[in-house]
Design an enzyme around this catalytic site. Structure first.
Site, short mmCIF file in Angstrom:
data_model
loop_
_atom_site.label_atom_id
_atom_site.label_comp_id
_atom_site.label_asym_id
_atom_site.label_seq_id
_atom_site.Cartn_x
_atom_site.Cartn_y
_atom_site.Cartn_z
N ILE A 266 0.88 -1.18 0.00
CA ILE A 266 0.00 0.00 0.00
C ILE A 266 0.91 1.22 0.00
O ILE A 266 1.62 1.48 0.98
CB ILE A 266 -0.92 0.00 1.23
N GLY A 267 0.93 1.93 -1.12
CA GLY A 267 1.80 3.10 -1.25
C GLY A 267 3.05 2.74 -2.01
O GLY A 267 3.69 1.71 -1.73
N GLY B 280 5.39 5.38 -2.83
CA GLY B 280 6.15 6.64 -2.80
C GLY B 280 7.60 6.35 -2.45
O GLY B 280 8.17 5.34 -2.87
N GLY C 115 7.92 2.92 -0.53
CA GLY C 115 7.42 1.80 -1.35
C GLY C 115 8.28 1.57 -2.58
O GLY C 115 8.63 0.41 -2.89
N ARG D 89 1.73 6.63 -12.43
CA ARG D 89 3.04 6.78 -11.81
C ARG D 89 3.49 5.44 -11.20
O ARG D 89 4.65 5.04 -11.33
CB ARG D 89 2.95 7.85 -10.71
N GLU E 286 10.69 -2.58 11.77
CA GLU E 286 12.10 -2.16 11.91
C GLU E 286 12.34 -0.80 11.26
O GLU E 286 13.12 0.02 11.75
CB GLU E 286 13.02 -3.22 11.28
N VAL F 187 12.00 3.06 13.07
CA VAL F 187 12.95 3.76 13.94
C VAL F 187 14.34 3.75 13.32
O VAL F 187 14.94 2.68 13.14
CB VAL F 187 13.02 3.12 15.35
N ASP G 125 8.25 13.49 15.32
CA ASP G 125 8.73 12.25 14.70
C ASP G 125 9.72 11.54 15.63
O ASP G 125 9.63 10.32 15.83
CB ASP G 125 9.40 12.59 13.35
N LYS H 282 9.42 7.78 17.62
CA LYS H 282 10.45 6.73 17.61
C LYS H 282 10.92 6.38 19.01
O LYS H 282 11.07 5.19 19.35
CB LYS H 282 11.62 7.19 16.74
N1 HSE Z 1 11.42 12.30 8.55
C1 HSE Z 1 12.15 11.21 9.12
C2 HSE Z 1 13.53 11.71 9.53
C3 HSE Z 1 12.24 10.08 8.13
O1 HSE Z 1 13.92 12.78 9.07
O2 HSE Z 1 14.20 11.04 10.30
C4 HSE Z 1 12.72 8.79 8.70
O3 HSE Z 1 11.92 8.35 9.75
#
Ligand code: HSE
Length: 446
Positions: free
Chosen positions: A15-16, A18, A21, A55, A135, A138, A207, A211
């Protein structure tokens, strides 16, 4: 005749298609034989869901079915494992739940989804006896989940700390080394495909908090507690503090920290922090990530690698697919538990400590009217129970032209509550000429 599950190729629905993917598709195709040799069987993408089918066709070519309905992939009768590479926390949750209810294993690099809905999703995976592997969620290229969940199982983990957002580390490095402005450095990170769809997640520390939440769960055997994490990004960070930190022998990095305290509580936090310039972590630059884990038996171990990027994430996603290829058909109770601890051993009484109770060293920058005010500031902080370890004046090299004198203070370990009170009260001191800045200092030693 149907081939036995263990010998026919593992059939993947994606799914995806980009950044993540497409990287996964590319590496799977390029390293097909090597991956099959490791997995014990082939891994084949049979169907892809994408918003832009033209695409997607350009990426996967012929021989792979395309749809713009992700649910079709999630419940596809010929799919053994669903790779969710679309991102977001809304529909992605529905797709994963549907896939698992249909008996499919799931692989995702979607840290936001797992940080926000992880407890529900891992419970669903257990209920349906399927793998939910992450995996790539993070520090993409670094197999840190495997390290925590498998390599360090003998240890009581005391803390995990690291640079776990490539975008902000790239920005901080560009600002420090090349004198780039914040906006220009962010634009470069976006152009390189490092940033989240909403870059506020990167620069506001969200983000990294996603993590570190997953790291804490694996390190301490606790549920996923993102809502309790304390999150601070780099948008308020001033170049002046980067320069003053350098003067004192430190560099500023956006750190995710999870620390188990003796009282059983856990600090779970993301913030820009001073790191000794001599520490290896201070030299993790650009979009690279670095993670330290302190175990009672192993001591401090360190992990370094690309923290963002298409094939760098694919490396982790495919490692998860290989794990699934190996475990497919085995008894779920014998597999590596999703969060490193078997469900009965996950302790949901572990509390995340509030900000006020976080205990670290601190850096303070106090603008003063005159250089001799350094004496008054040092004495006043000591009187406020702030354990002052070092006081200095910012040198001309650290100060931008026209800046007034600045007193720099390093403290010994002290509760955040004490520092917050002192900073607040200091604002009214007659020697003080402007807002006081405080940042945490992490020594990252044992
Ligand atoms: N936006 C995230 C980063 C991508 O810059 O670490 C990877 O998780």
């Amino acid at each position: 005749m149907t081939m036995p599950a263990a010998t026919r190729p593992l059939r993947v629905g994606m799914i995806g298609i980009g950044t993540v993917g497409a990287g996964t598709f590319r590496v799977l195709a390029r390293n097909q034989a090597t991956i099959a040799g490791r997995a014990g069987r082939g891994i084949e993408v049979v169907v892809v869901a994408a918003r832009n089918l033209a695409r997607a066709a350009g990426v996967v070519g012929t021989g792979v079915a395309l749809t713009n309905d992700p649910m079709q992939v999630a419940t596809h009768p010929e799919v053994d494992v669903v790779v969710e590479a679309a991102g977001g926390t809304g529909p992605a949750r529905e797709w994963l739940l549907a896939a698992m209810a249909a008996g499919k294993h799931v692989v995702t690099a979607n840290k936001a989804l797992l940080a926000v809905h992880g407890n529900e999703l891992f419970a669903a995976a257990r209920a349906h006896g399927v793998a939910l592997a992450y995996e790539g969620a993070v520090a993409v290229s670094i197999p840190i989940i495997k390290a925590l969940r498998e390599g360090l199982t003998a240890n009581r983990i005391e803390w995990v700390a690291g640079i776990i957002n490539g975008t902000t580390n790239f920005i901080l490095t560009k600002m420090r080394d090349e004198g780039l402005g914040f906006a220009e450095a962010l634009a470069q990170a976006q152009a390189l495909g490092y940033a989240e769809a909403d870059p506020a997640f990167d620069i506001e520390g969200v983000d990294a908090a996603h993590k570190v939440t997953l790291l804490a769960a694996n390190a301490f055997g606790m549920p996923v507690r993102f809502a309790d994490a304390q999150v601070e990004g780099i948008t308020a960070l001033q170049g002046l503090d980067v320069a003053c930190a350098e003067q004192l022998g430190y560099r500023i990095k956006l750190l995710g920290v999870a620390r188990k305290r003796d009282n059983g509580g856990v600090e779970l936090r993301v913030q820009p922090a001073l790191v000794p310039a001599t520490h290896l972590l201070a030299h993790v630059n650009g979009s690279m990530n670095g993670i330290l884990v302190k175990g009672d038996a192993a001591g401090v171990t360190m992990y370094y690698g690309a923290g963002a990027g298409s094939e760098q994430t694919a490396s982790a996603v495919i490692a998860d697919l290989v794990d699934v290829a190996r475990l497919d058909g085995t008894n779920a109770a014998q597999r590596v538990p999703h969060l490193g601890f078997h469900a009965h051993a996950v302790d949901d009484t572990i509390a995340v400590l509030p900000r006020a109770a976080v205990h670290t060293r601190h850096y303070l920058r106090v603008p003063v009217h005159a250089a001799q005010d350094i004496e008054a500031v040092g004495a006043w902080l000591a009187a406020q129970q702030v354990p002052v370890a070092q006081v200095a004046l910012a040198t001309d090299k650290a100060l931008p032209p026209g800046s007034g004198p600045q007193v720099l203070v390093l403290t010994d370990a002290v509760a955040q509550a004490t520092v917050d009170l002192a900073v607040h009260a200091l604002a009214a001191h007659k020697a003080v000429a402007g807002p006081v800045t405080s940042l945490r200092v992490e020594m990252l030693d044992s």
